[in-house]
Design a protein around this motif. Structure first.
Motif, mmCIF file in Angstrom:
data_model
loop_
_atom_site.group_PDB
_atom_site.id
_atom_site.type_symbol
_atom_site.label_atom_id
_atom_site.label_comp_id
_atom_site.label_asym_id
_atom_site.label_seq_id
_atom_site.Cartn_x
_atom_site.Cartn_y
_atom_site.Cartn_z
ATOM 1 N N UNK A 63 0.818 -1.202 0.000
ATOM 2 C CA UNK A 63 0.000 0.000 0.000
ATOM 3 C C UNK A 63 0.848 1.246 0.000
ATOM 4 N N UNK B 217 -7.063 5.810 4.918
ATOM 5 C CA UNK B 217 -6.429 4.850 5.808
ATOM 6 C C UNK B 217 -4.950 4.582 5.499
ATOM 7 N N UNK B 218 -4.667 4.251 4.222
ATOM 8 C CA UNK B 218 -3.302 3.863 3.860
ATOM 9 C C UNK B 218 -2.332 5.033 4.055
ATOM 10 N N UNK C 84 -1.698 5.630 7.680
ATOM 11 C CA UNK C 84 -0.886 4.536 8.222
ATOM 12 C C UNK C 84 0.590 4.689 7.829
ATOM 13 N N UNK D 36 -12.985 7.316 4.485
ATOM 14 C CA UNK D 36 -12.275 6.613 5.542
ATOM 15 C C UNK D 36 -11.320 5.572 4.959
ATOM 16 N N UNK D 37 -11.799 4.807 3.981
ATOM 17 C CA UNK D 37 -10.979 3.722 3.437
ATOM 18 C C UNK D 37 -9.863 4.240 2.541
ATOM 19 N N UNK D 38 -10.116 5.391 1.898
ATOM 20 C CA UNK D 38 -9.064 5.982 1.069
ATOM 21 C C UNK D 38 -7.937 6.530 1.944
ATOM 22 N N UNK E 204 -17.567 1.141 6.232
ATOM 23 C CA UNK E 204 -16.888 2.431 6.322
ATOM 24 C C UNK E 204 -17.087 3.250 5.053
ATOM 25 N N UNK F 37 -14.364 -3.521 -1.093
ATOM 26 C CA UNK F 37 -14.447 -2.382 -0.179
ATOM 27 C C UNK F 37 -15.268 -2.786 1.035
ATOM 28 N N UNK F 38 -14.849 -2.313 2.200
ATOM 29 C CA UNK F 38 -15.545 -2.666 3.433
ATOM 30 C C UNK F 38 -16.877 -1.928 3.507
ATOM 31 N N UNK G 66 -11.076 2.034 -5.998
ATOM 32 C CA UNK G 66 -9.992 1.093 -5.680
ATOM 33 C C UNK G 66 -8.680 1.569 -6.305
ATOM 34 N N UNK H 3 -7.422 4.425 -4.368
ATOM 35 C CA UNK H 3 -6.913 3.915 -3.096
ATOM 36 C C UNK H 3 -5.494 3.383 -3.258
#
Lengths: 305, 303, 334
Positions: C89, C115-116, C119, C111-113, C107, C103-104, C164, C167
């Motif tokens: 990632x 995240x990486x 992190x 939020x999911x974009x 969320x 995709x979860x 995706x 992301x």
């Protein structure tokens, strides 16, 4: 979401009404109330008199309408045995039962969810097998017997907990554990199967592909989805605990509505029985709606649509 | 001629598919621990209940007040005549446990049959006809699920008077919900199968479609729920009897024996331990059998 | 300059009930920065497992071995799970086949974009959001700021795959692995997504490993092509060369299956390869394709070497280039 909630409430109201009818009629048609009120030595005249005095000679529909009309205004009649009104009696006993059921639920969630998660992370490992064995064995043990055996062990032999009563929080330990252990297996099983399903989902792979570490993946991405049905189940289990409290309260002599119901049944205190039956049913209906709403609120696919 | 017979049997679809479904089921069952264990223990209990008069060393109702609360064999002061001791009325505990199996099994099976008939009828009707019928039956199920079984059962049994018949009837009339829910969805699935549509298309009468096309497909589910409901009913009977509103004394019900032993809890806990263990073993055996049958009849386990 | 991704003799073995499955059997290739390599083959030939092996996302049971498995300066084959998580990632990102389930559902897109990036770069949420909006616009999503608050189920499959892609680009990866990114989408959207990927790959000068079974896709975006069959690469080279002069009978078989405008007769039959892919369980020797090959001889049972033609051009067949060209002529005549 609003539409959904509204529909659920409407259905719940309809169910509640039906349940009140069933609760009323079940008690009335199962036997002749006047005969059981009068007692075994009563003469035929006595019975007729009681029938008139309690309005039991009127058509049953009228009796129901009367009872429901009064009940909606908070008047549930008078106990035949206690000097209080039924409402005073029940409302003074309800907190004990709610506290007991809540403690039981918390115990089963605190045990069931972590074990379910661990079992799912290591399927077919010794810990998974142990958890499932305990679940299967636990469901075979009758609650009241479990309560008695815990009492023998912890109260009589070890002296760690009080034997019976409900005066302090220590009195609640054994009853809550007894009540909680019975709901633990279904919560554990559902958590395990939910986690297994979620962990094999594509979005978990996506989360790993983003470089997330196992713990954030587990807690943020997996558990969040796996726990949705568990929350719904917990709400239903809370209802079962209210009804299971009858047995547990009578084992541990706790003055909750369960114990009151049992005493009243033995004494034919019809007004009290009917009220408790109605209240517990209403809790059931309410908890079912709550479970649906919480479910919808936790699942964006239902919430945002 | 001989050749023709051989050729005929080779074309027989049952032969071509290998052993029949039933024999495949039993072959899988033999390799399944929980079925073998649950089934084995259950068989022993059933045989014990059937031959109770031959197996019980004493009359389960015979009192002997000079021999009250004799301890079981593993404790000091036990007598070989009463292996599991005696209760507070001096009745032989082993004999009462043996006869108690009859009560539990009888109530478990009868209840499961009554509730099974009600639940299956409701579930299959709702699933098959759908539409308004489904809405009404779903509402009935929802209403039933909104009523606490123990409380309702207690109230009714108290009014009609506790007895074995009353308990069976009341539990039978209350425990049909799981049958109805599962049979409803199983029927919905079976109904959408092509062969059912075909049967409808050629004008087969409804009752025949339900009996010959739908039932064979949902019978697996029925058997699995029935085992769990037997266990459920046994536990409920024990609870009701424990609360004094189920089977009435002097009948030897395990739940009642626990209730009667409650006052001797302090000095003779074995009085409640023994019937409790018996209950747990019986329910465990039934549950394990149900779990096992579900395991091996689950489609994902078929290869 | 050394290659961005270097893979030498990658194998994946999976123990199964009746032996050991060998879905990837000694694969070697490399990808330069700014280059697109297409890995082509039928389903089940080991393409996807190859990509998961590089990402370190293989199922637990699967065992990976490689002589060389390296991205940038990191040796993947000896990297710890912590080191792998650090580059996933970050310097290499992956786009999956199933946008509907990747995709979860719990969320928001935002939020999911974010995240990486949060992190790996420890940036603030606001900064991450800014980057997410920028990339959503880059992948052609209108009203990007509003989309951040939406949930996956509110988006169509095509939009989800664009998300995706965005992301995957969040941390500005050097290598992007796309595993059949368009298979699950409508035919009309497939081309758009693919061209978008190719544009972004050029714009950000990334290396791309594009996995597909669609030769039409390959022709449009690939710099180089590797054809996979039964866990091995059977032919490799630049896209132009492989299409112009396919040297392996399997590659020619694949090409005969796609219609070519102007060449394929309307209403005429498209080619198909008879037979089945061999079982990948247990030991295998010789050419895996020999049972389905029209030119197979007894020599094929023992021949499995790669014929290196120089400049990264290679193929795995007993026939010499001259023989195989002659065979190709005979095929066309037939």
């Amino acid at each position: 979401m609003l539409n959904f909630a509204l529909r659920r409430f409407l259905l719940a109201a309809l169910v509640a009404l039906t349940v009140s009818i069933v609760a009323f009629f079940l008690v009335r048609v199962s036997g002749d109330l006047a005969t059981s009120l009068a007692g075994q030595e009563a003469s035929a005249e006595d019975i007729e008199e009681i029938r008139k005095a309690y309005g039991l000679d009127r058509p049953i529909i009228v009796q129901y309408a009367d009872w429901l009309g009064a009940a909606v205004q908070g008047d549930f009649g008078e106990s035949l045995f206690f000097p209080d009104t039924v409402w005073e009696l029940v409302s003074s006993r309800l907190p004990t039962t709610l506290r007991l059921a809540m403690s039981g639920l918390i115990i089963s969630l605190l045990v069931g969810i972590p074990f379910g998660v661990i079992a799912a992370l290591r399927p077919n490992s010794w810990i998974d097998r142990l958890a499932m064995t305990i679940a299967v064995a636990g469901q075979a043990i009758p609650t009241f017997w479990m309560g008695l055996m815990l009492m023998v062990l912890f109260s009589l032999m070890l002296g760690w907990t009080p034997i019976s009563g409900d005066e302090s929080w220590r009195h609640f330990i054994l009853p809550a554990v007894t009540l909680g252990y019975y709901s633990t297996p279904p919560i554990m099983r559902l958590t395990r199967s939910g986690m297994l399903e979620v962990l094999s989902a594509d979005y978990i792979r996506t989360a790993y592909a983003k470089g997330l570490r196992p713990m954030p993946v587990l807690f943020k991405h997996a558990l969040r989805n796996a726990v949705i049905p568990v929350v719904a189940l917990a709400s239903v289990q809370f209802g079962h605990m209210l009804s299971g409290a009858i047995v547990i309260e009578s084992v541990f002599a706790m003055q909750g509505i369960g114990y009151l119901a049992w005493e009243s049944i033995l004494r034919n205190d019809i007004a009290v029985i009917q009220t408790i039956l109605l209240i517990v049913c209403m809790f059931y209906v309410f908890l079912t709606v709550l479970s649906d709403l919480v479910n919808a609120w936790l699942d964006p696919r239902i919430r945002v649509s | 001629m001989a050749d023709a017979i051989v050729a005929g049997s080779a074309l027989d679809p049952a032969r071509a598919l290998g052993p029949s479904p039933t024999s495949r089921f039993f072959r899988r069952a033999r390799g399944h621990t929980s079925i073998m264990f649950g089934g084995g223990v259950l068989l022993v209990i059933v045989l014990t209940a059937l031959f109770a008069p031959l197996l019980a060393p004493h009359d389960p109702y015979a009192q002997d007040l000079f021999k009250r609360l004799l301890p079981p064999f593993w404790m000091d002061g036990s007598v070989p005549e009463h292996v599991l001791g005696t209760d507070n009325l001096g009745r032989d505990y082993l004999s009462r446990i043996i006869y108690g199996a009859r009560v539990s099994l009888l109530i478990g099976v009868c209840t499961a049959v009554i509730s099974g008939v009600i639940g299956t009828a409701l579930g299959v009707t709702a699933g098959y006809f759908g539409g308004r019928v489904d809405i009404v039956i779903t509402f009935i199920i929802t209403t039933r699920l909104s009523m606490p079984i123990v409380l309702v059962a207690l109230a009714i049994v108290a009014l009609v008077g506790g007895s074995l018949h009353a308990v069976v009837l009341v539990l039978g009339l209350l425990l049909w919900d799981r049958y109805a829910v599962v049979m409803r969805s199983a029927t919905q699935q079976a109904r959408s199968m092509d062969y059912v549509s075909a049967a409808r298309a050629i004008g087969c009468p409804t009752w025949r479609i339900v009996l010959s096309e739908i039932m064979p497909n949902v019978i697996n589910n029925l058997i699995i729920i029935a085992t769990f409901e037997v266990a459920h009913a046994i536990l409920l009977e024990a609870s009701l009897s424990f609360l004094g509103l189920g089977v009435q004394p002097p009948a030897p019900s395990w739940g009642l024996m626990i209730a009667e032993g409650k006052e001797f809890l302090l000095f003779d806990p074995w009085v409640i331990a023994i019937p409790g263990v018996a209950l747990s073993i019986l329910v465990l055996a039934v549950n394990m059998l149900g779990d096992g049958v579900r395991d091996i009849s689950a489609p994902e386990n078929r290869s | 300059m050394s290659a961005l991704l270097d893979v030498q003799d990658l194998t994946v073995d999976i123990p199964v009930s009746d032996g050991e499955l060998h879905p990837v059997r000694g694969i070697s290739f490399s990808i330069e920065r700014g280059e697109t390599l297409c890995l082509v083959g039928e389903s089940g030939c080991g393409k996807s497992l190859t990509s998961l092996a590089i990402m370190g996302l293989l199922p637990k049971r699967a065992q990976r071995t490689a002589r060389v498995l390296r991205i940038g300066d990191l040796d993947i084959s000896s990297a710890s799970s912590r080191e792998m998580a650090h580059i996933r990632g970050n310097s290499m990102a992956m786009i999956f086949q199933e946008p509907m389930t990747s995709l979860n559902p719990a969320y928001t897109i935002g939020n999911q974009l974010e995240e990486a990036l949060i992190r790996h770069r420890r940036v603030s949420r606001a900064k991450a959001q800014e980057r997410a909006v920028y990339l959503l616009e880059k992948v052609g999503i209108t009203g990007a700021a509003g989309r951040l608050r939406q949930y996956p189920h509110q988006l169509s499959g095509g939009l989800r795959q664009r998300v995706m892609i965005a992301m995957a680009l969040m941390c500005g990866p050097e290598l992007i692995i796309a595993d059949e990114p368009t298979t699950a989408l409508d035919v009309t959207i497939q081309a758009q997504i693919l061209l978008l990927l190719a544009d972004l790959q050029r714009e950000f000068h990334m290396g791309m490993l594009l996995i597909t079974h669609d030769l039409g896709v390959v022709a449009r975006v690939a710099d180089r092509v590797a054809v996979m069959y039964a866990g091995q690469i059977v032919e490799q080279g630049t896209a132009a060369e492989v299409f112009e002069r396919p040297l392996h009978p399997y590659t020619r078989g694949l090409m005969a299956c796609i219609p070519i405008p102007g060449k394929t007769v309307r209403g005429g039959r498209l080619g198909s390869i008879p037979g089945l892919v061999p079982s990948l369980i247990g030991d295998m020797h010789g050419c895996a394709f020999r049972d389905r090959c029209a030119h197979a001889t007894s020599a094929c049972a023992s021949y499995e070497a790669m014929r290196d033609q120089g400049d990264g051009r290679a193929y795995r067949c007993v026939m010499t280039p001259e023989e195989t060209m002659a065979a190709s002529m005979r095929e066309q005549a037939a």
